[in-house]
Structure formats: structure tokens, C-alpha cells
Design a protein around this motif. Structure first.
Motif, mmCIF file in Angstrom:
data_model
loop_
_atom_site.group_PDB
_atom_site.id
_atom_site.type_symbol
_atom_site.label_atom_id
_atom_site.label_comp_id
_atom_site.label_asym_id
_atom_site.label_seq_id
_atom_site.Cartn_x
_atom_site.Cartn_y
_atom_site.Cartn_z
ATOM 1 N N ASP A 1 26.305 -90.422 19.584
ATOM 2 C CA ASP A 1 24.943 -90.046 19.225
ATOM 3 C C ASP A 1 24.498 -90.556 17.861
ATOM 4 O O ASP A 1 23.402 -90.253 17.418
ATOM 5 C CB ASP A 1 24.781 -88.527 19.268
ATOM 6 C CG ASP A 1 25.682 -87.813 18.267
ATOM 7 O OD1 ASP A 1 26.487 -88.500 17.594
ATOM 8 O OD2 ASP A 1 25.580 -86.575 18.160
ATOM 9 N N GLY A 2 25.327 -91.336 17.167
ATOM 10 C CA GLY A 2 24.926 -91.868 15.869
ATOM 11 C C GLY A 2 25.967 -91.565 14.808
ATOM 12 O O GLY A 2 27.182 -91.609 15.064
ATOM 13 N N PRO A 3 25.510 -91.213 13.590
ATOM 14 C CA PRO A 3 26.451 -90.985 12.481
ATOM 15 C C PRO A 3 27.468 -89.888 12.763
ATOM 16 O O PRO A 3 28.591 -89.931 12.283
ATOM 17 C CB PRO A 3 25.533 -90.593 11.316
ATOM 18 C CG PRO A 3 24.209 -91.180 11.666
ATOM 19 C CD PRO A 3 24.107 -91.116 13.149
ATOM 20 N N GLY A 4 27.070 -88.874 13.559
ATOM 21 C CA GLY A 4 27.994 -87.794 13.877
ATOM 22 C C GLY A 4 29.118 -88.221 14.795
ATOM 23 O O GLY A 4 30.131 -87.520 14.904
ATOM 24 N N ARG A 5 28.936 -89.357 15.481
ATOM 25 C CA ARG A 5 29.942 -89.909 16.397
ATOM 26 C C ARG A 5 30.372 -88.897 17.452
ATOM 27 O O ARG A 5 31.529 -88.865 17.879
ATOM 28 C CB ARG A 5 31.162 -90.448 15.637
ATOM 29 C CG ARG A 5 30.842 -91.695 14.811
ATOM 30 C CD ARG A 5 32.030 -92.119 13.976
ATOM 31 N NE ARG A 5 33.150 -92.574 14.763
ATOM 32 C CZ ARG A 5 33.327 -93.834 15.185
ATOM 33 N NH1 ARG A 5 32.418 -94.744 14.920
ATOM 34 N NH2 ARG A 5 34.401 -94.175 15.869
#
Length: 591
Positions: free
Chosen positions: A555-559
């Protein structure tokens, strides 16, 4: 007055009839051609109206006689030449501010709509661009009305096509038909309009597109002639026989036109960037831009408006090389300043005038070297077409414009040679037409109207499998084997602390590994992931770079893992979509 139950019954019948009509239009090629004819008729009327409005504004502001074109008006007072474009720029700035409050987003161009949006184009955008173009041209800025014509034609076609729920491929063709009618009516040249649509707005030629595009172009031209629209009609005579020596001269003119076209397009982008940084106020930029164009008009009125009168003069009169060079530079600078400062319009007709002057200059230089030199009229026509092809990016359209302008098949041969060389040089050294160069400056990755919007719609998020077998990184190997026996799944996504993605484990490798080991040594793709917003082409590049068969989607930076995508599924879906677009372009798409 009908009773309530009768009104309900009538509405149901009308809705049923409308649905049947939409279904018939969607499934009938003849019906699409009929829509194109209606669009052509409407666009012919619009071209007449916009041309009359712009010329009427010029007559009002400059006191022109009814049949005198602004770029050929040689006796205008100095104060008028300076004041009218300046105040016109300020007026356009005020109009832009009103439009921005009502419609803050930038209008979508027909090429952009067909490339990225499947032909979905707003008619309101056409009205906005049309109004801005008429004002810009009417106050004397060195821009043409073709952009407004094409925007209105494409917007009208898209609106009508969406009303009948046309398929993506048919809607793109109909948008092309609308612009074909617009350009055809603008130049009184149906073949020019048709091939403008094929080369620039549809991006390809197909039998399925031929009938609606030609129907719209011919209908628009007939209506414009019936109304005596007085749009950009360029008429001249050319010899019926052309000496073979003109072919190598045409190749040289084509090469020079390609290089000069690149310089002009880069000049517009550089000027716009410099003026934006130096003068942050759009209002002040437009005012000073109008003043600069007026200053150039003091040298020659060729700087003003699109240049229809000046082009007629260039064809019909002879002049030494140096005055022609001065006119060429004045027109080029006026066009660069007009577009760079924020006036709305196109470079279509300005590029024809600059190219014609360039061809005339080339002939004049050869006459100075070896009198009496070549026929300047032939090289004027060749230069017009070659430079137009360099800037507009439509070589066949420019060839047909020369043919329809002169009626001479003999001249069409050197013209075709020149536009081929010009187009090749621009393609290899620059890679853009003026329209796609403007898209590039805005950050859009568009080099043609070829449909790539479906690729952007085919995202990783829409292709991934959301039910993903997962295991924590702390799980020991024995427990992993019990949870995921051989044959149950082929791969498992492993997550670390906080549910963050840690890597992918092959179930077969886990069962073949020594029993005392853990999952850490089996992790693959630890630093390679996909994002749901990636399109299919980016995803394929990621698979190729990683040399992987499957990749996790985070989902992005949160991985945080949200899905899994395999390369096989991606390639299969991409191939299906490519085949679907191919069938649409060839006209064999199923209902």
C-alpha cells in the motif's frame, strides 16, 4: 394535460425508444457515419461563426474594410498597432480569470482525450478554448483559430457519441471525425481535414475510421462553402509540369524546415518558461506580450493574427531575399511571443506562413547565387508544406493541403519528398509535434493520439489477487510446512513486525530445505514490490527487472501487503487488451 399514469406510461415508452435507438447506433456502422455527417454540418456552422466573430472583432478594433485581412493591412496608425494588442491581452487575462473561477481545470485537447481518455472530451472545454482563441486572434495576437475549431469539433463529437453510449473505439473515431470537419472547413480542404484526423487525433488509419471521418470532413466543407464562411482559404496556381531538379531542392528545403521547426517549438517552450519566471503575473505577461506583438507589427503587419492576408501576398508577389527574411523573423518572433505570453491559439496557419516565406527565401538565395534561379512559387508551396509538417506533425495532411491548394499533382511530388524529410528529422532529433511538445512541457507522456489510456486503466490494483496466503517471519519451518503442505499453494508472502512486507517464500523450496533452518534464509523479493497505482507497462518492466514470476503488492510507505500479482496473469490480461484494441482499430470488434 395528461393524467399522472399516462405521463408515466409515456416516459417509459420514450425511455424504451431511446434505449433501442442507442442500441441500434452502437451496433450499426451506418449509424455512426450518420452521426459524423450531423457533426460535420454543425462544425461547418461553428467554423463560419467563429471565423466571422474573429474577423468582426478585428474590423471593430482596427477599423478594417470588410475584405481586408489584418496581416495585410499596411496603413494602420502606430498607436493602434501598440494599443489594441496590449489592451486585448489584458482583456484576455480578465476573461481567463472569470473562466478559472467557473472552471479551474485546464481544458483537455482532442489528441489528449483520444490518447488517455478513450475519446471523452468536454463540450464546455470547446466553448472555453473557442472563446479564448477568438479573442486572441481578434485582438491581433499571432495565433490561428484552428485550435478552437478542432476543440469545438472534437467536443461536439464526444458529447454526441457519449449520448449514444458508443464504445471506446467508436467514440475515438467520432472525435477524430469532429476535428476532421473542423480543419476541413477551416481550409476549405476535406482531404486535409481527413488526414489531419487520421495522423493527429486518431493516431492510425483504418477502414472503420475512413467512412465517418470523410463524411464529417466533406459535410463540414460543403456547409462552410454554402455559408461562404471565408475561413482560411488559400488559393494559388502552380505549373502542371515540374522539372526533376526540384526534387533535390525539395529535399533540402525539407531538411531546413525540420531543423527550423524544432527551433520554433523549442522557442515557444523556452519563452514561456522564461516569461513565467520573470513575470509571475499572467495579466502582466499577456499585456506585455500584446505590446511586443504590436511593436513587431510596426515593422510589418505580418506579425498580426494568423497571417491569411500575408500568405496570399507571399504567393502572389515577388520580393528580394532580405525583405523576405525580415518578414519570416518577424512572424516567427510574433508567434513565439504570443504563445509564450499566454495567448490562446494554434501554430497551424502561422507555420504555413513561416514555411512559405522560408521557401520563398530559399528560392531568392538561389537566384542570387545563380540567376534567374528556380520558380519561387514552387518552393514557396514546398516550404509551406514541409514546415507545416514539421510543426503540426501531419505530413500527409500537409501534402493534401498543397494538392488541394494548387490543384497540381506535379507539385505534390516534391512536396511529398519535402514533408517526408522534414517529418523524419523532427521525429529523430526532437520526437514531438507542437501539440505533443506542449503536453510534454505539462508532464504528460504523450507522443501521439494512439490509445494508451487503457494501459493506465489496467492497473496493478485491478489485476492483483487480494486473497494472499501469508505467514509471519517468526514462524518456524516445521510449522510453515504444516500450514502450507506441498500442492496447496505455490508461494507465500511473509510479513515482519507490524505486518510490513518481508519477502516471498516458495513452498517447494521450504519443503526441500533442511528442517533446522528458518524462513529468513528462504525469503525472495525482499526489496522488490508493486504499488496498486502502477499501470500494466510499468509492472511488466518491474517483473523483467526483478526476473520474478510473482510480486507482492503493498500500500505504499507502510509496506502493508494488499495483494499478489503473477507475471503470467499480467501478460495474459495485457495481451487480451491489446487484441481488443487491435480489433477495434480494424473495425471487427464484436458487439
Amino acid at each position: 394535460m395528461l393524467a399522472p399514469h399516462r405521463r408515466v406510461l409515456l416516459m417509459r415508452r420514450l425511455t424504451h425508444l431511446a434505449a433501442r435507438l442507442r442500441g441500434w447506433v452502437r451496433g450499426s456502422e451506418v449509424a455512426v457515419v450518420g452521426l459524423a455527417v450531423l457533426i460535420g454540418i454543425a462544425v461547418g456552422v461553428l467554423a463560419w461563426g467563429m471565423g466571422a466573430a474573429a474577423h468582426g472583432l478585428q474590423r471593430l478594433l482596427y477599423g478594417l474594410e470588410p475584405h481586408l485581412r489584418l496581416s495585410a493591412a499596411t496603413r494602420l496608425p502606430t498607436w493602434q498597432l501598440l494599443l489594441v494588442p496590449t489592451l486585448g491581452g489584458l482583456a484576455l487575462a480578465g476573461l481567463n480569470r472569470i473562466i478559472a473561477r467557473w472552471r479551474p481545470r485546464s481544458p483537455v485537447d482532442p489528441i489528449e482525450a483520444n490518447a488517455l481518455r478513450g475519446g471523452r472530451l468536454s463540450l464546455t472545454d470547446g466553448v472555453v478554448v473557442g472563446a479564448q482563441t477568438v479573442v486572441s486572434n481578434g485582438v491581433g495576437a499571432s495565433v490561428g483559430l484552428e485550435a478552437g475549431y478542432a476543440q469545438m469539433g472534437g467536443g461536439l463529437a464526444s458529447r454526441l457519441g457519449r449520448a449514444f453510449s458508443l464504445r471506446r473505439g467508436d467514440l475515438r473515431i467520432l472525435v477524430g471525425a469532429g476535428t476532421a470537419g473542423a480543419i476541413g472547413a477551416a481550409f476549405n480542404a476535406p482531404l486535409t481535414g481527413a488526414f489531419y484526423a487520421f495522423e493527429l487525433v486518431i493516431g492510425t488509419y483504418s477502414i472503420a475510421a475512413l467512412f465517418p471521418v470523410v463524411a464529417s470532413a466533406v459535410s463540414a466543407v460543403l456547409v462552410a462553402r454554402l455559408l461562404q464562411a471565408g475561413t482560411y482559404v488559400v488559393e494559388t496556381t502552380a505549373p502542371g509540369v515540374v522539372d526533376p531538379v526540384y526534387y533535390p531542392l525539395a529535399l533540402l528545403v525539407g531538411a531546413l524546415s525540420g531543423l527550423a521547426g524544432i527551433a520554433l517549438m523549442r522557442g515557444v517552450g523556452t519563452t514561456e518558461s522564461l516569461l513565467t519566471r520573470a513575470i509571475p503575473s499572467p495579466t502582466l505577461r499577456l499585456g506585455l506580450g500584446g505590446l511586443a506583438v504590436g511593436g513587431l507589427a510596426l515593422i510589418s503587419p505580418v506579425a498580426l493574427s494568423a497571417g491569411h492576408g500575408a500568405l496570399h501576398t507571399a504567393f502572389m508577389t515577388e520580393a528580394p531575399a532580405w525583405p523576405v527574411l525580415a518578414l519570416l523573423l518577424v512572424k516567427a518572433m510574433a508567434s513565439i511571443i504570443s504563445l509564450g505570453s499566454g495567448f490562446r491559439g494554434g501554430l497551424f496557419f502561422a507555420s504555413l506562413l513561416i514555411g512559405a516565406l522560408g521557401g520563398k527565401l530559399f528560392a531568392g538565395v538561389l537566384a542570387m547565387i545563380s540567376p534567374p534561379g528556380p520558380d519561387p512559387l514552387i518552393l514557396t508551396i514546398v516550404g509551406m508544406s514541409a514546415f507545416g509538417a514539421a510543426v503540426i506533425g501531419a505530413p500527409l495532411s500537409m501534402t493534401f493541403l498543397a494538392l488541394e491548394t494548387t490543384g497540381s499533382l506535379a507539385v505534390a511530388g516534391p512536396v511529398l519528398a519535402a514533408v517526408a524529410v522534414s517529418g523524419l528529422i523532427v521525429r529523430r532529433l526532437f520526437g514531438y509535434s507542437f501539440a505533443t511538445w506542449r503536453f510534454h512541457l505539462r508532464g504528460e507522456a504523450i507522443r501521439s493520439a494512439h490509445d494508451i489510456g487503457w494501459v493506465n486503466d489496467l492497473t496493478v490494483g485491478s489485476l492483483m489477487r487480494r486473497e494472499v496466503p501469508m505467514a509471519p517471519a517468526t514462524l518456524d519451518l516445521a510449522a510453515f510446512r504444516l500450514r502450507f503442505p506441498l500442492g496447496a499453494v505455490s508461494r507465500v508472502v511473509v510479513t515482519g513486525e507490524g505486518g510490513r512486507y518481508a519477502g516471498i517464500v516458495s513452498v517447494a523450496e521450504a519443503h526441500a530445505a533442511p528442517p533446522e533452518g528458518g524462513l529468513e534464509g528462504l525469503l525472495q523479493m525482499t526489496d522488490r514490490v508493486l504499488l496498486p497505482s502502477m499501470n500494466a507497462r510499468i509492472a511488466m518492466s518491474a517483473f523483467e527487472a526483478a526476473e520474478a514470476e510473482a510480486m507482492a503488492v503493498v500500500d505504499g510507505p507502510g509496506r502493508r501487503v494488499i495483494g499478489l500479482l503473477t507475471e503470467a496473469h499480467l501478460l495474459r490480461r495485457y495481451g487480451e487488451e491489446v487484441e481488443k484494441r487491435r480489433r477495434e482499430e480494424s473495425g471487427i470488434a464484436s458487439g
